[in-house]
Every structure is written in structure tokens, then in C-alpha cells.
Design a protein around this motif. Structure first.
Motif, short mmCIF file in Angstrom:
data_model
loop_
_atom_site.label_atom_id
_atom_site.label_comp_id
_atom_site.label_asym_id
_atom_site.label_seq_id
_atom_site.Cartn_x
_atom_site.Cartn_y
_atom_site.Cartn_z
N PRO A 152 53.06 39.01 22.23
CA PRO A 152 52.00 39.54 23.09
C PRO A 152 50.62 39.31 22.45
O PRO A 152 50.47 39.47 21.24
N VAL A 153 49.66 38.94 23.28
CA VAL A 153 48.28 38.77 22.83
C VAL A 153 47.41 39.65 23.72
O VAL A 153 47.19 39.35 24.90
N SER A 154 46.93 40.76 23.17
CA SER A 154 46.16 41.71 23.97
C SER A 154 44.85 41.10 24.44
O SER A 154 44.19 40.36 23.71
N MET A 155 44.48 41.42 25.68
CA MET A 155 43.20 41.00 26.21
C MET A 155 42.16 42.07 25.93
O MET A 155 42.46 43.26 26.05
N PRO A 156 40.94 41.69 25.53
CA PRO A 156 39.89 42.69 25.36
C PRO A 156 39.74 43.54 26.61
O PRO A 156 39.84 43.03 27.74
N ALA A 157 39.51 44.81 26.44
CA ALA A 157 39.51 45.76 27.55
C ALA A 157 38.48 45.43 28.62
O ALA A 157 38.68 45.75 29.81
N ASP A 158 37.38 44.80 28.24
CA ASP A 158 36.33 44.54 29.23
C ASP A 158 36.37 43.11 29.77
O ASP A 158 35.44 42.66 30.43
N TRP A 159 37.45 42.37 29.51
CA TRP A 159 37.62 41.05 30.10
C TRP A 159 38.54 41.13 31.31
O TRP A 159 39.46 41.95 31.36
N GLU A 160 38.27 40.27 32.29
CA GLU A 160 39.10 40.25 33.49
C GLU A 160 39.52 38.82 33.82
O GLU A 160 38.92 37.85 33.34
N ILE A 161 40.55 38.74 34.66
CA ILE A 161 41.04 37.45 35.15
C ILE A 161 40.63 37.32 36.61
O ILE A 161 40.85 38.22 37.41
N LEU A 162 40.04 36.18 36.96
CA LEU A 162 39.76 35.86 38.35
C LEU A 162 40.53 34.59 38.68
O LEU A 162 40.40 33.57 38.00
N ILE A 163 41.36 34.69 39.71
CA ILE A 163 42.10 33.53 40.20
C ILE A 163 41.47 33.12 41.52
O ILE A 163 41.22 33.96 42.37
N VAL A 164 41.20 31.84 41.68
CA VAL A 164 40.64 31.35 42.93
C VAL A 164 41.57 30.29 43.50
O VAL A 164 41.77 29.23 42.89
N HIS A 165 42.16 30.59 44.65
CA HIS A 165 42.98 29.58 45.33
C HIS A 165 42.02 28.58 45.96
O HIS A 165 41.11 28.95 46.70
N SER A 166 42.25 27.31 45.67
CA SER A 166 41.34 26.25 46.11
C SER A 166 41.42 25.98 47.61
O SER A 166 40.56 25.29 48.16
N GLY A 167 42.46 26.50 48.27
CA GLY A 167 42.67 26.15 49.67
C GLY A 167 43.43 24.85 49.82
O GLY A 167 43.73 24.43 50.94
N VAL A 168 43.75 24.21 48.70
CA VAL A 168 44.56 22.99 48.70
C VAL A 168 45.98 23.41 48.33
O VAL A 168 46.25 23.76 47.18
N LYS A 169 46.88 23.44 49.31
CA LYS A 169 48.24 23.92 49.06
C LYS A 169 49.04 22.86 48.31
O LYS A 169 48.88 21.67 48.53
N ARG A 170 49.90 23.34 47.44
CA ARG A 170 50.72 22.42 46.67
C ARG A 170 52.17 22.87 46.70
O ARG A 170 52.46 24.00 47.04
N GLY A 171 53.07 21.98 46.34
CA GLY A 171 54.47 22.33 46.25
C GLY A 171 55.04 21.82 44.94
O GLY A 171 54.69 20.74 44.48
N LEU A 172 55.90 22.61 44.30
CA LEU A 172 56.47 22.20 43.01
C LEU A 172 57.58 21.17 43.17
O LEU A 172 57.74 20.30 42.34
N VAL A 173 58.38 21.31 44.21
CA VAL A 173 59.51 20.40 44.37
C VAL A 173 58.99 19.11 44.99
O VAL A 173 59.13 18.86 46.17
N ASP A 174 58.35 18.30 44.19
CA ASP A 174 57.82 17.05 44.70
C ASP A 174 57.91 15.98 43.62
O ASP A 174 58.17 16.26 42.45
N SER A 175 57.69 14.75 44.02
CA SER A 175 57.90 13.63 43.11
C SER A 175 56.92 13.63 41.95
O SER A 175 57.26 13.23 40.84
N GLU A 176 55.68 14.09 42.19
CA GLU A 176 54.67 14.01 41.13
C GLU A 176 55.05 14.87 39.92
O GLU A 176 54.91 14.44 38.77
#
Length: 382
Positions: free
Chosen positions: A200-224
Motif C-alpha cells: 500500500p502507498v498512502s495518498m496525501p490527505a489533501d490530494w484527489e483523483i480526477l478521472i475524465v472519460h474522453s467520450g471515446v469508448k473502447r473495448g478490451l477484447v480487441d485485436s490491438e
């Protein structure tokens, strides 16, 4: 995203089946802070489980059948015979994950027991946040709760990975299932994918994570995705190794011009990404934002230039976040690539500025509609 909880999914079960479930279980999705396409190369990753989950409400049956219903697929249902040979059906999506998990649990000696299961999740699908691993780990928890059997969390992750590799058809590494099973609240998890050890690596209490979905959908089960894995294996074989983990960066650099350029660049990404992941874990633990920003940006450049898995819209999104952060935010694409999400890490006070910049500039520049997801590092399923 749908507001869900154990209680809400229990209500949904009761509305569909006409009686109350005995319990509701959940498993989280994840965001990978750094370490992309390193897991199946025996390398290092630094993911965090997030507060978005797959929930499964369950009740026992008196036969060897599973009756499953999926809220996210308009209450589609499927029935699985626990004693039958499980067959992949290319016409279906989520039922293949169920059958794959059942197959792998049975292979590993678990008896299993019949039950009614209602599945609902709020992990965005096709975003690179591991909705599939979240489903697999939640299914393992639910099925073993029905049969009264127990499993080690790391073993559960291996069962989920095997279901995806052997049944669904995606050669994913172990990271997604392992962080869903073993994540810790307010911490990322440094995973050594060679021996499956975690720190485990603790995150500083005043840091946050922001995730932004690009609107470009992807799939894992693909040739690439599978193609990148094959390219990495070919690069390792050039050095007489089965995994790039056994290759040193100096060895690789000395082989430039001898190894074909594509394989060289794929391997260079993996080996430098391993070093960046270790550096990021050290920066996170020390609260060194500048160091974290530097390695996140270098990671994105490597994914773009050496591994060729970003898209123009994703690159634009990273640029917007970095510019808005003004030296106080790290950002990079996260997930398997070809769309999906960008992850940013910044002090909490900076997050609104990042969100405003995305809302103002991203759609105007790319034509894509973003989804902003504020996330917390959360506990895993076990």
C-alpha cells in the motif's frame, strides 16, 4: 452514473424476483495511476480501487442453477447450469463473464451452489476503469457466499484473470482483478506483477483523483490489445526471455538497430514505464507532487510515441488538464488505450480548476463529450 448501494440493489432484487435476497456483495473498479501494459510483462503497476462498484444481491436456490439478471442490460437474464460444460456465446456479452468465472471456479475444485443473482454496477463500461474485473471479482464473492466456500483474495484475482483470458478471450494481465480484490482505502497499491506482492502507498490527505472519460469508448477484447501483448512477447524472445521483466534497459538500448524498430519501441515503453511506476510510488509516499507530475507526463508521452495507444482526443485532454494545473496536476491516459479515460492527480483545491477547463475547452476542441468522475481510493472486495 447510477446511484447504487447494497440497499438499493437489494430492493431491485426484490422487485424482480418477488422476495428478499439474503445479502448483497460488491467489488470495485479501479483507476491505474501509472504502469500501463506492464502487468502482463511481469512489471510494476500503481492502481487504486475506486468508489464505483459492481453489486450483486443473492439468494440460494434448491437446485444447481444460477438465474442471473443484469440491471445495466435492461434486466436481461441468463441461466447457468453449474454442472454443465460452459460454452462461450459470441452473441452475448456479460453472460460470458459469468460462465467463465463458473468454469474457472469449478476447475479449482469449488463445489458452488445454485442461486438467484441480481447484478447492477456503476463502473463506467468501456472507460478503462475495469468494469469487467469488478464484475468477475463480485461474481466470485457472490458465488462463494452462496456455497459457503472461501478463497484467498489473490487466488480470487487469478481466477478472475483466467476467466477473462481463457473464456472471454482477452489476454489481460493480473492488475485489474488484483486491485479489485485487494485495494485499500485512501491508498494506491504498488503491485509487482511477477510475484503478485503488493505494498500500500498512502495518498496525501489533501490530494484527489480526477478521472475524465474522453467520450471515446473502447473495448478490451480487441485485436490491438492482444497485438501489443504479442509484440512484447516477441521483444522478450529476442533476448531469450519469456518476459520483458527479465530484460534490462541497458540491454535493450544496446540492441537498438538489431531489434526491429516496432519491437524496440514497445519494449522501451514497458521498461521505462516500470522505472516510472517505482518513481511514482516513491513520489506519492513522500507527497512530492512535482516528481509525480513529471513521471505521469513522461508515461503519457511513452504511451503516445512508443506504444501508440493514445488518440488525438486523449492527447488533447491531457494537454488541457496539464495547462489548467499550472504545475500542480499530473495527468496521463489510463487503461488499455484507444480511448477511455485520463487520470489526473492534484491537490483538492486544484480539482475544480481542472474540471472547469475540461468543461470549457475539451468538447470545443475535439467534438467529444467528457464525463468528469471525482474518485476516492477505496477498499477492495476482500
Amino acid at each position: 452514473m447510477t446511484t447504487l448501494s447494497n440497499a438499493r440493489v437489494s430492493e431491485m432484487f426484490a422487485a424482480f424476483f418477488g422476495y428478499q435476497p439474503v445479502t448483497t456483495l460488491k467489488a470495485p473498479g479501479r483507476v491505474n495511476l501509472i504502469g500501463e501494459h506492464t502487468d502482463y510483462n511481469g512489471g510494476f503497476v500503481l492502481p487504486a480501487a475506486i468508489n464505483y462498484n459492481t453489486y450483486i444481491a443473492i439468494a440460494p436456490r434448491d437446485d444447481r442453477q444460477l438465474k442471473l439478471v443484469a440491471y445495466n442490460f435492461d434486466n436481461q437474464s441468463c441461466t447457468v447450469d453449474l454442472d454443465a460444460v460452459q460454452a462461450h456465446n459470441a452473441e452475448e456479452s456479460w453472460p460470458n463473464y459469468v460462465r467463465g468465472v463458473v468454469q474457472e471456479l469449478r476447475k479449482n475444485g469449488f463445489r458452488l451452489a445454485g442461486g438467484d443473482l441480481y447484478i447492477a454496477g456503476n463502473v463506467p463500461a468501456g472507460a478503462g476503469l475495469s468494469s469487467s474485473a469488478s464484475l468477475e471479482i463480485a461474481l466470485i464473492r457472490a458465488l462463494l457466499a452462496l456455497s459457503g466456500e472461501v478463497i484467498d483474495p489473490t487466488k480470487a484475482a487469478l481466477v478472475g484473470q483466467a476467466a477473462e483470458n481463457n473464456f472471454v478471450g482477452c489476454n489481460c494481465g493480473i492488475m485489474d482483478q488484483l486491485i479489485s480484490a485487494r485495494g485499500q482505502e485512501n491508498a494506491a497499491l504498488l503491485i509487482d506483477c511477477q510475484d503478485l506482492s503488493v505494498r500500500p502507498v498512502s495518498m496525501p490527505a489533501d490530494w484527489e483523483i480526477l478521472i475524465v472519460h474522453s467520450g471515446v469508448k473502447r473495448g478490451l477484447v480487441d485485436s490491438e490489445y492482444n497485438q501489443r501483448r504479442q509484440q512484447c512477447e516477441a521483444a522478450a524472445a529476442f533476448f531469450g526471455q519469456t518476459s520483458l521483466r527479465a530484460v534490462e534497459l541497458d540491454q535493450l538500448l544496446a540492441a537498438e538497430g538489431k531489434l526491429d524498430d516496432l519491437s524496440f519501441r514497445r519494449a522501451r515503453h514497458v521498461l521505462t514505464e516500470n522505472a516510472r511506476t517505482l518513481a511514482a510510488a516513491a513520489a506519492l509516499a513522500a507527497g512530492d507532487l512535482s516528481a509525480l507530475i513529471e513521471v505521469m507526463l513522461a508515461s503519457h508521452a511513452s504511451m503516445r510515441d512508443d506504444f501508440n495507444i493514445t488518440t488525438p482526443a486523449i492527447d488533447t485532454l491531457v494537454d488541457i488538464l496539464v495547462e489548467a494545473g499550472a504545475g500542480q496536476a499530473g495527468a496521463r491516459m489510463t487503461g488499455g488505450g484507444f480511448g477511455g479515460c485520463v487520470v489526473a492527480v492534484a491537490p483538492a483545491a486544484v480539482i475544480p480548476r481542472l474540471m472547469a477547463a475540461v468543461e470549457t475547452n475539451y468538447q470545443a476542441q475535439t467534438g467529444c463529450i467528457p464525463t468528469l468522475i471525482r474518485a476516492k481510493a477505496s477498499a477492495g472486495a476482500f
